[in-house]
Design a protein around this motif. Structure first.
Motif, PDB file in Angstrom:
ATOM      1  N   LEU A 101      44.871  52.245  45.347  1.00 33.55           N
ATOM      2  CA  LEU A 101      45.055  51.313  44.243  1.00 33.55           C
ATOM      3  C   LEU A 101      45.711  50.061  44.802  1.00 33.55           C
ATOM      4  O   LEU A 101      46.740  50.146  45.483  1.00 33.55           O
ATOM      5  N   VAL A 102      45.105  48.900  44.526  1.00 30.49           N
ATOM      6  CA  VAL A 102      45.616  47.627  45.035  1.00 30.49           C
ATOM      7  C   VAL A 102      45.989  46.761  43.839  1.00 30.49           C
ATOM      8  O   VAL A 102      45.127  46.284  43.107  1.00 30.49           O
ATOM      9  N   LEU A 103      47.296  46.576  43.646  1.00 30.16           N
ATOM     10  CA  LEU A 103      47.805  45.768  42.544  1.00 30.16           C
ATOM     11  C   LEU A 103      48.119  44.365  43.045  1.00 30.16           C
ATOM     12  O   LEU A 103      48.784  44.206  44.073  1.00 30.16           O
ATOM     13  N   PHE A 104      47.649  43.365  42.321  1.00 32.23           N
ATOM     14  CA  PHE A 104      47.931  41.968  42.664  1.00 32.23           C
ATOM     15  C   PHE A 104      49.063  41.495  41.774  1.00 32.23           C
ATOM     16  O   PHE A 104      48.898  41.346  40.569  1.00 32.23           O
ATOM     17  N   ASP A 105      50.217  41.308  42.378  1.00 35.66           N
ATOM     18  CA  ASP A 105      51.432  40.926  41.661  1.00 35.66           C
ATOM     19  C   ASP A 105      51.614  39.413  41.797  1.00 35.66           C
ATOM     20  O   ASP A 105      52.328  38.936  42.676  1.00 35.66           O
ATOM     21  N   VAL A 106      50.940  38.693  40.923  1.00 34.50           N
ATOM     22  CA  VAL A 106      50.941  37.228  40.940  1.00 34.50           C
ATOM     23  C   VAL A 106      51.405  36.763  39.560  1.00 34.50           C
ATOM     24  O   VAL A 106      50.961  37.319  38.553  1.00 34.50           O
ATOM     25  N   PRO A 107      52.293  35.780  39.504  1.00 29.75           N
ATOM     26  CA  PRO A 107      52.738  35.298  38.184  1.00 29.75           C
ATOM     27  C   PRO A 107      51.549  34.913  37.305  1.00 29.75           C
ATOM     28  O   PRO A 107      50.594  34.279  37.767  1.00 29.75           O
ATOM     29  N   PHE A 108      51.632  35.321  36.045  1.00 30.23           N
ATOM     30  CA  PHE A 108      50.523  35.053  35.125  1.00 30.23           C
ATOM     31  C   PHE A 108      50.243  33.558  34.986  1.00 30.23           C
ATOM     32  O   PHE A 108      49.098  33.155  34.830  1.00 30.23           O
ATOM     33  N   SER A 109      51.281  32.738  35.060  1.00 33.26           N
ATOM     34  CA  SER A 109      51.081  31.282  34.960  1.00 33.26           C
ATOM     35  C   SER A 109      50.231  30.773  36.131  1.00 33.26           C
ATOM     36  O   SER A 109      49.388  29.897  35.965  1.00 33.26           O
ATOM     37  N   GLU A 110      50.439  31.356  37.305  1.00 37.31           N
ATOM     38  CA  GLU A 110      49.645  30.984  38.481  1.00 37.31           C
ATOM     39  C   GLU A 110      48.194  31.443  38.317  1.00 37.31           C
ATOM     40  O   GLU A 110      47.258  30.731  38.662  1.00 37.31           O
ATOM     41  N   CYS A 111      48.008  32.650  37.774  1.00 33.91           N
ATOM     42  CA  CYS A 111      46.654  33.161  37.535  1.00 33.91           C
ATOM     43  C   CYS A 111      45.908  32.249  36.564  1.00 33.91           C
ATOM     44  O   CYS A 111      44.723  31.939  36.765  1.00 33.91           O
ATOM     45  N   ARG A 112      46.586  31.827  35.517  1.00 40.27           N
ATOM     46  CA  ARG A 112      45.962  30.941  34.518  1.00 40.27           C
ATOM     47  C   ARG A 112      45.545  29.626  35.173  1.00 40.27           C
ATOM     48  O   ARG A 112      44.444  29.124  34.956  1.00 40.27           O
ATOM     49  N   LYS A 113      46.428  29.075  36.006  1.00 40.70           N
ATOM     50  CA  LYS A 113      46.128  27.812  36.693  1.00 40.70           C
ATOM     51  C   LYS A 113      44.924  27.985  37.629  1.00 40.70           C
ATOM     52  O   LYS A 113      44.013  27.155  37.648  1.00 40.70           O
ATOM     53  N   ARG A 114      44.918  29.074  38.387  1.00 36.65           N
ATOM     54  CA  ARG A 114      43.795  29.327  39.300  1.00 36.65           C
ATOM     55  C   ARG A 114      42.491  29.507  38.524  1.00 36.65           C
ATOM     56  O   ARG A 114      41.439  29.048  38.963  1.00 36.65           O
ATOM     57  N   ASN A 115      42.567  30.206  37.399  1.00 34.40           N
ATOM     58  CA  ASN A 115      41.370  30.401  36.573  1.00 34.40           C
ATOM     59  C   ASN A 115      40.804  29.057  36.135  1.00 34.40           C
ATOM     60  O   ASN A 115      39.598  28.837  36.160  1.00 34.40           O
ATOM     61  N   LYS A 116      41.657  28.144  35.736  1.00 29.03           N
ATOM     62  CA  LYS A 116      41.223  26.804  35.287  1.00 29.03           C
ATOM     63  C   LYS A 116      40.606  26.000  36.432  1.00 29.03           C
ATOM     64  O   LYS A 116      39.801  25.111  36.195  1.00 29.03           O
ATOM     65  N   ASN A 117      41.002  26.317  37.662  1.00 29.24           N
ATOM     66  CA  ASN A 117      40.493  25.574  38.826  1.00 29.24           C
ATOM     67  C   ASN A 117      39.208  26.162  39.403  1.00 29.24           C
ATOM     68  O   ASN A 117      38.651  25.607  40.347  1.00 29.24           O
ATOM     69  N   ARG A 118      38.737  27.278  38.849  1.00 26.90           N
ATOM     70  CA  ARG A 118      37.476  27.863  39.309  1.00 26.90           C
ATOM     71  C   ARG A 118      36.308  26.976  38.868  1.00 26.90           C
ATOM     72  O   ARG A 118      36.427  26.197  37.923  1.00 26.90           O
ATOM     73  N   ILE A 119      35.156  27.207  39.511  1.00 25.10           N
ATOM     74  CA  ILE A 119      33.957  26.550  39.018  1.00 25.10           C
ATOM     75  C   ILE A 119      33.724  27.035  37.583  1.00 25.10           C
ATOM     76  O   ILE A 119      34.093  28.164  37.241  1.00 25.10           O
ATOM     77  N   ILE A 120      33.152  26.199  36.757  1.00 25.85           N
ATOM     78  CA  ILE A 120      32.983  26.493  35.329  1.00 25.85           C
ATOM     79  C   ILE A 120      32.346  27.862  35.110  1.00 25.85           C
ATOM     80  O   ILE A 120      32.783  28.633  34.252  1.00 25.85           O
ATOM     81  N   GLU A 121      31.327  28.172  35.884  1.00 25.55           N
ATOM     82  CA  GLU A 121      30.591  29.426  35.721  1.00 25.55           C
ATOM     83  C   GLU A 121      31.485  30.667  35.870  1.00 25.55           C
ATOM     84  O   GLU A 121      31.229  31.705  35.287  1.00 25.55           O
ATOM     85  N   LYS A 122      32.559  30.555  36.663  1.00 27.17           N
ATOM     86  CA  LYS A 122      33.425  31.708  36.924  1.00 27.17           C
ATOM     87  C   LYS A 122      34.720  31.692  36.100  1.00 27.17           C
ATOM     88  O   LYS A 122      35.487  32.644  36.149  1.00 27.17           O
ATOM     89  N   GLN A 123      34.949  30.632  35.350  1.00 27.34           N
ATOM     90  CA  GLN A 123      36.165  30.575  34.532  1.00 27.34           C
ATOM     91  C   GLN A 123      36.100  31.575  33.394  1.00 27.34           C
ATOM     92  O   GLN A 123      35.078  31.720  32.733  1.00 27.34           O
ATOM     93  N   VAL A 124      37.208  32.252  33.183  1.00 23.00           N
ATOM     94  CA  VAL A 124      37.331  33.159  32.049  1.00 23.00           C
ATOM     95  C   VAL A 124      37.860  32.329  30.879  1.00 23.00           C
ATOM     96  O   VAL A 124      38.883  31.657  31.020  1.00 23.00           O
ATOM     97  N   PRO A 125      37.170  32.340  29.736  1.00 20.96           N
ATOM     98  CA  PRO A 125      37.639  31.545  28.588  1.00 20.96           C
ATOM     99  C   PRO A 125      39.060  31.936  28.178  1.00 20.96           C
ATOM    100  O   PRO A 125      39.470  33.098  28.352  1.00 20.96           O
TER     101      PRO A 125
END
Length: 155
Positions: A101-125
């Motif tokens: 089991l591999v858990l990614f312990d990354v602050p949720f605020s950072e995950c949200r920022k990274r999600n917004k920086n993905r190409i549109i096709e890969k962004q999670v609404p």
């Protein structure tokens, strides 16, 4: 040895990047991605019309690789956000000798920022991201003990 790596975290935590980097450094490594299966079936990462089929292919593909290769690493690249799913993935990948089991312990605020920086096709609404965030739970002691190994990735 056949090793199954089950990745766990919300979008934007670095799961896919980690999987690709791991594969680049380890021979006989395969990545099974729920997003890639959706794209295969519906032409887009946001294709959610055949989820039952997506998951049937997901687990079938992982077990098929394990049956075809005596020594391999298979990375299951999907969110797997709580103990219910972690246990399900463990049970549905019975062709493996070892589960990690591999858990990614990354602050949720950072995950949200990274999600917004993905190409549109890969962004999670936002609504889907918020739903995943609400349902995410760190692994329980019982689930961690079910696995042969437990890794925490902080990035």
């Amino acid at each position: 040895m056949r090793i199954c790596y089950i990745l766990s975290s919300i979008p934007g935590s670095g799961k896919t990047t980690w999987a690709k980097n791991f594969k680049a450094c380890n021979l006989n490594t395969f990545i099974v991605s729920s997003d890639e299966i959706r794209k295969e079936l519906g032409g887009t990462y946001q294709y959610f019309k055949e989820e039952e089929r997506v998951w049937k292919i997901f687990f079938s593909r992982a077990n098929k690789i394990a049956k075809e290769h005596k020594d391999c690493n298979v990375i299951l690249d999907s969110t797997c956000i709580n103990d219910y799913y972690r246990h399900l993935y463990f049970m549905k990948t019975n062709a493996f000798d070892k589960h990690v089991l591999v858990l990614f312990d990354v602050p949720f605020s950072e995950c949200r920022k990274r999600n917004k920086n993905r190409i549109i096709e890969k962004q999670v609404p936002d609504f889907a991201f918020d739903d995943l965030l609400k349902r995410f739970k760190k692994p329980s002691k019982e689930i961690i003990e079910e696995f042969d190994d437990y890794l925490i990735i902080s990035n």
